[in-house]
Design an enzyme around this catalytic site. Sequence first.
Site, mmCIF file in Angstrom:
data_model
loop_
_atom_site.group_PDB
_atom_site.id
_atom_site.type_symbol
_atom_site.label_atom_id
_atom_site.label_comp_id
_atom_site.label_asym_id
_atom_site.label_seq_id
_atom_site.Cartn_x
_atom_site.Cartn_y
_atom_site.Cartn_z
ATOM 1 N N HIS A 74 2.887 -68.374 68.841
ATOM 2 C CA HIS A 74 3.659 -69.056 67.796
ATOM 3 C C HIS A 74 3.885 -68.173 66.573
ATOM 4 C CE1 HIS A 74 -0.447 -70.310 66.261
ATOM 5 N NE2 HIS A 74 0.137 -69.955 65.138
ATOM 6 N N ASP A 124 -0.471 -70.350 74.267
ATOM 7 C CA ASP A 124 -0.181 -69.750 72.956
ATOM 8 C C ASP A 124 -0.797 -68.351 72.863
ATOM 9 O OD1 ASP A 124 0.648 -69.429 70.358
ATOM 10 O OD2 ASP A 124 -0.846 -70.786 69.482
ATOM 11 N N GLN A 193 -4.518 -73.045 57.387
ATOM 12 C CA GLN A 193 -3.227 -72.366 57.329
ATOM 13 C C GLN A 193 -3.409 -70.923 56.881
ATOM 14 O OE1 GLN A 193 -3.665 -75.459 55.986
ATOM 15 N NE2 GLN A 193 -2.686 -76.479 57.684
ATOM 16 N N GLY A 194 -3.129 -69.953 57.783
ATOM 17 C CA GLY A 194 -3.243 -68.539 57.439
ATOM 18 C C GLY A 194 -4.021 -67.717 58.434
ATOM 19 N N ASP A 195 -4.842 -68.336 59.298
ATOM 20 C CA ASP A 195 -5.665 -67.587 60.250
ATOM 21 C C ASP A 195 -5.017 -67.434 61.620
ATOM 22 O OD1 ASP A 195 -7.821 -67.346 58.467
ATOM 23 O OD2 ASP A 195 -8.483 -69.357 58.951
ATOM 24 N N SER A 196 -3.840 -67.998 61.830
ATOM 25 C CA SER A 196 -3.208 -67.981 63.145
ATOM 26 C C SER A 196 -3.232 -66.600 63.771
ATOM 27 C CB SER A 196 -1.755 -68.448 63.035
ATOM 28 O OG SER A 196 -1.691 -69.832 62.887
#
Length: 249
Positions: A74, A124, A193-196
């Site tokens: 993603h 993913d 939000q931010g570690d993907s």
Amino acid sequence: MHLYFWVIGFFCVFETGSANVIELPRNKFANVSVVGGTPAAPGEFPNLVVMRYNGKLRCGATLIGSSHVLTAAHCVYGFSAAQTKALSVMTNTLDLNGGANAITRSVRKIVIHERYNPNSQNNDVAVLVLNSPIQNVKLVSLPKGNRGSISQVLLKADVEILPNAVCINQYGSSEFIGANMLCAAAPGKDTCQGDSGGAIFVDGIQVGITSWGYGCAELDYAGVYTRVSTYVPWIQTAVAQNPAPATSG
């Protein structure tokens, strides 16, 4: 069990712009900033990678070969060839702004799992091929078979990998696919939000890729990760079929 992340800021699912990046269902976030983490020591994780798009922080990743990086699909879904040229990766540093020892490379090609589903986040996983190799950095080992504040340094947090039955109870069997995903949690600790695209390690082996979840460090919802062991054959094939570019001299 140990969970380590490269924290890079807000995940770009909220930057729809020209990159044609998917938006996840409401409240279903690609996890992006470690909640309850502590700073990593210098040199502790040189093979964790920060990915940038047009110079802006985008996602995390790991160095699995001198010219290959593992991340979440993603993070790079929908990128054109021109947009791929605007991607770069940086490793061998704890500072998101780089530093004297930071190593930066541009991205030559994106290989996304052919069965990746942007709605369910199933499969993913993606491999990035770099334009030139990164030398003298230890590679990551793969298996054999509420929004936190954004950190400017690499954080780590200890969490527990939960049984599939617990994850299914939290998310439902239609969303949590145990064969391809795992979930992990601990009180007050999570990705956000931010570690993907970052990693979850057990005994020094990467077992998960930070993928998605509901909220951050929510009591009723663990973070969800791509189960790396399921995809080792696919990763090996992606690397073999997309070798590093030949170097002259």
